[in-house]
Motif scaffolding. Structure first.
Motif, PDB file in Angstrom:
ATOM      1  N   GLN A  14       1.093  -1.123   0.241  1.00 12.83           N
ATOM      2  CA  GLN A  14       0.056   0.107  -0.719  1.00 12.83           C
ATOM      3  C   GLN A  14       1.147   1.360   0.426  1.00 12.83           C
ATOM      4  O   GLN A  14       2.190   1.747   0.663  1.00 12.83           O
ATOM      5  CB  GLN A  14      -0.843  -0.369   1.178  1.00 12.83           C
ATOM      6  N   GLU A  15       0.363   2.124  -0.975  1.00 11.80           N
ATOM      7  CA  GLU A  15       1.007   3.723  -1.104  1.00 11.80           C
ATOM      8  C   GLU A  15       1.210   4.013   1.174  1.00 11.80           C
ATOM      9  O   GLU A  15       0.770   4.096   1.573  1.00 11.80           O
ATOM     10  CB  GLU A  15       0.151   4.508  -1.699  1.00 11.80           C
ATOM     11  N   GLY A  16       2.330   4.453   1.270  1.00 12.60           N
ATOM     12  CA  GLY A  16       3.269   4.973   2.110  1.00 12.60           C
ATOM     13  C   GLY A  16       3.618   4.067   2.836  1.00 12.60           C
ATOM     14  O   GLY A  16       4.555   4.084   4.086  1.00 12.60           O
ATOM     15  N   GLU A  17       3.543   3.025   2.478  1.00  6.56           N
ATOM     16  CA  GLU A  17       4.114   1.685   3.087  1.00  6.56           C
ATOM     17  C   GLU A  17       6.057   1.452   2.843  1.00  6.56           C
ATOM     18  O   GLU A  17       5.870   2.170   2.226  1.00  6.56           O
ATOM     19  CB  GLU A  17       3.749  -0.124   3.186  1.00  6.56           C
ATOM     20  N   ASN A  18       6.978   0.358   3.697  1.00  5.00           N
ATOM     21  CA  ASN A  18       8.020   0.457   3.075  1.00  5.00           C
ATOM     22  C   ASN A  18       7.948  -0.560   2.172  1.00  5.00           C
ATOM     23  O   ASN A  18       7.667  -1.911   2.695  1.00  5.00           O
ATOM     24  CB  ASN A  18       8.870   0.411   4.158  1.00  5.00           C
ATOM     25  N   ALA A  19       9.238  -0.702   1.351  1.00  3.44           N
ATOM     26  CA  ALA A  19       9.503  -1.726   0.419  1.00  3.44           C
ATOM     27  C   ALA A  19      10.585  -2.310   0.457  1.00  3.44           C
ATOM     28  O   ALA A  19      11.480  -1.861   0.736  1.00  3.44           O
ATOM     29  CB  ALA A  19       8.981  -1.512  -1.082  1.00  3.44           C
ATOM     30  N   ASP A  83       6.427   4.376  -7.395  1.00  4.65           N
ATOM     31  CA  ASP A  83       7.882   3.307  -7.171  1.00  4.65           C
ATOM     32  C   ASP A  83       7.407   1.927  -7.607  1.00  4.65           C
ATOM     33  O   ASP A  83       8.417   1.454  -8.294  1.00  4.65           O
ATOM     34  CB  ASP A  83       7.380   3.341  -5.711  1.00  4.65           C
ATOM     35  N   THR A  84       6.117   2.287  -8.394  1.00  4.64           N
ATOM     36  CA  THR A  84       5.320   0.561  -9.004  1.00  4.64           C
ATOM     37  C   THR A  84       6.410   1.029 -10.292  1.00  4.64           C
ATOM     38  O   THR A  84       6.701   1.797 -11.183  1.00  4.64           O
ATOM     39  CB  THR A  84       4.058   0.980  -9.258  1.00  4.64           C
ATOM     40  N   ALA A  85       7.440  -0.839 -10.540  1.00  2.00           N
ATOM     41  CA  ALA A  85       8.188  -0.285 -11.350  1.00  2.00           C
ATOM     42  C   ALA A  85       8.704  -2.411 -11.392  1.00  2.00           C
ATOM     43  O   ALA A  85       8.683  -2.442 -10.038  1.00  2.00           O
ATOM     44  CB  ALA A  85       9.196   0.466 -11.422  1.00  2.00           C
ATOM     45  N   SER A  86       9.718  -2.227 -11.410  1.00  2.00           N
ATOM     46  CA  SER A  86      10.592  -3.413 -11.903  1.00  2.00           C
ATOM     47  C   SER A  86      12.382  -2.811 -11.401  1.00  2.00           C
ATOM     48  O   SER A  86      12.313  -1.982 -11.838  1.00  2.00           O
ATOM     49  CB  SER A  86      10.637  -4.691 -13.065  1.00  2.00           C
ATOM     50  N   THR A 107       9.185  -7.274  -8.925  1.00  2.00           N
ATOM     51  CA  THR A 107       8.169  -6.830  -9.655  1.00  2.00           C
ATOM     52  C   THR A 107       7.717  -6.005  -8.499  1.00  2.00           C
ATOM     53  O   THR A 107       6.745  -6.612  -7.928  1.00  2.00           O
ATOM     54  CB  THR A 107       6.765  -6.994 -10.729  1.00  2.00           C
ATOM     55  N   LEU A 108       7.707  -4.882  -8.202  1.00  2.00           N
ATOM     56  CA  LEU A 108       6.806  -3.828  -7.184  1.00  2.00           C
ATOM     57  C   LEU A 108       5.832  -3.311  -7.492  1.00  2.00           C
ATOM     58  O   LEU A 108       5.877  -2.061  -8.288  1.00  2.00           O
ATOM     59  CB  LEU A 108       8.280  -2.496  -6.982  1.00  2.00           C
ATOM     60  N   SER A 109       4.566  -3.472  -6.883  1.00  2.00           N
ATOM     61  CA  SER A 109       3.691  -2.695  -7.376  1.00  2.00           C
ATOM     62  C   SER A 109       2.992  -2.098  -6.240  1.00  2.00           C
ATOM     63  O   SER A 109       3.061  -2.376  -4.566  1.00  2.00           O
ATOM     64  CB  SER A 109       2.399  -3.457  -7.488  1.00  2.00           C
TER      65      SER A 109
END
Lengths: 112, 115
Positions: A14-19, A83-86, A107-109
């Protein structure tokens, strides 16, 4: 053959979370680099960490490198839909042959 | 500064044909790298040129070749095209081996489709 292997292969947050994305590699390296690729486009360089460095920051990005475990992690804080991208890790092996060896990518969504 | 530029952006060919892809590096960069990104295979290193010389070559057959010109631009040639050559071909540049640890700057690639 692939030098780096990223983990996980896909990540949805979710937007706002860390990846957090991880990369492992097999040989001695000069440096490790992280790149981003938007669909069908070229790669954008994010950050380079040298073999004698342990941590590096750039804006919302934090990269760590553990040469004893041959692994690296990329942390994106306060993620955004953009930030959605590979994301790819790439290693430049020890010795000046300059070619990069890439992992297969993550792949980050990021959901708005 | 202008980034790495590649041409053409898209190309459709048939099996057995030949193709030439072009790349202009960032001004001041002497090294050019070529990578193939095929579906399911990830990014594979093809060729590295620096100061007009081929410095390193990936695990590709001889029908993949290239050259670098005195202005540091580069061409990638692929002969006797096969279906498996369908891929995004990416070019990158940097200041070369004397520049120390440095990133590679990528163009947007040429999408090659083989029918």
């Amino acid at each position: 053959s692939q030098q780096g292997e990223e983990d996980p292969q896909a990540l949805s947050i979710q937007e706002g979370e860390n990846a957090t994305m991880n990369c492992s590699y097999k040989t001695s390296i000069n440096n490790l680099q992280w790149y981003r690729q938007n669909s069908g486009r070229g790669l954008v360089h994010l950050i380079l960490i040298r073999s004698n460095e342990r941590e590096k920051h750039s804006g919302r990005l934090r990269v760590t490198l553990d040469t004893s475990k041959k692994s690296s992690s990329l942390l994106i804080t306060a993620s955004r839909a953009a930030d959605t991208a590979s994301y790819f890790c790439a290693t430049e092996k020890a010795g000046a042959n300059s070619k990069l060896t890439f992992g297969k990518g993550i792949t980050l969504s990021v959901r708005p | 500064e202008a980034g790495v530029t590649q041409s053409p952006t898209h190309l459709i060919k048939t099996r057995g044909q030949q193709v030439t892809l072009r790349c202009s590096p960032i001004s001041g960069h002497t090294s050019v790298y070529w990578y193939q990104q095929a579906l399911g295979l990830g990014l594979q290193f093809l060729l590295w040129y620096d100061e007009g010389e081929e410095r390193n070559r990936g695990n590709f057959p001889p029908r993949f070749s290239g050259r670098q010109f005195p202005n540091y631009s580069s061409e990638l040639n692929v002969n006797a095209l096969e279906l498996e050559d369908s891929a995004l071909y990416l070019c990158a540049s940097n200041r070369g081996p004397t520049g120390g640890n440095q990133p590679q700057h990528f163009g947007d690639g040429t999408r090659l489709s083989i029918l």
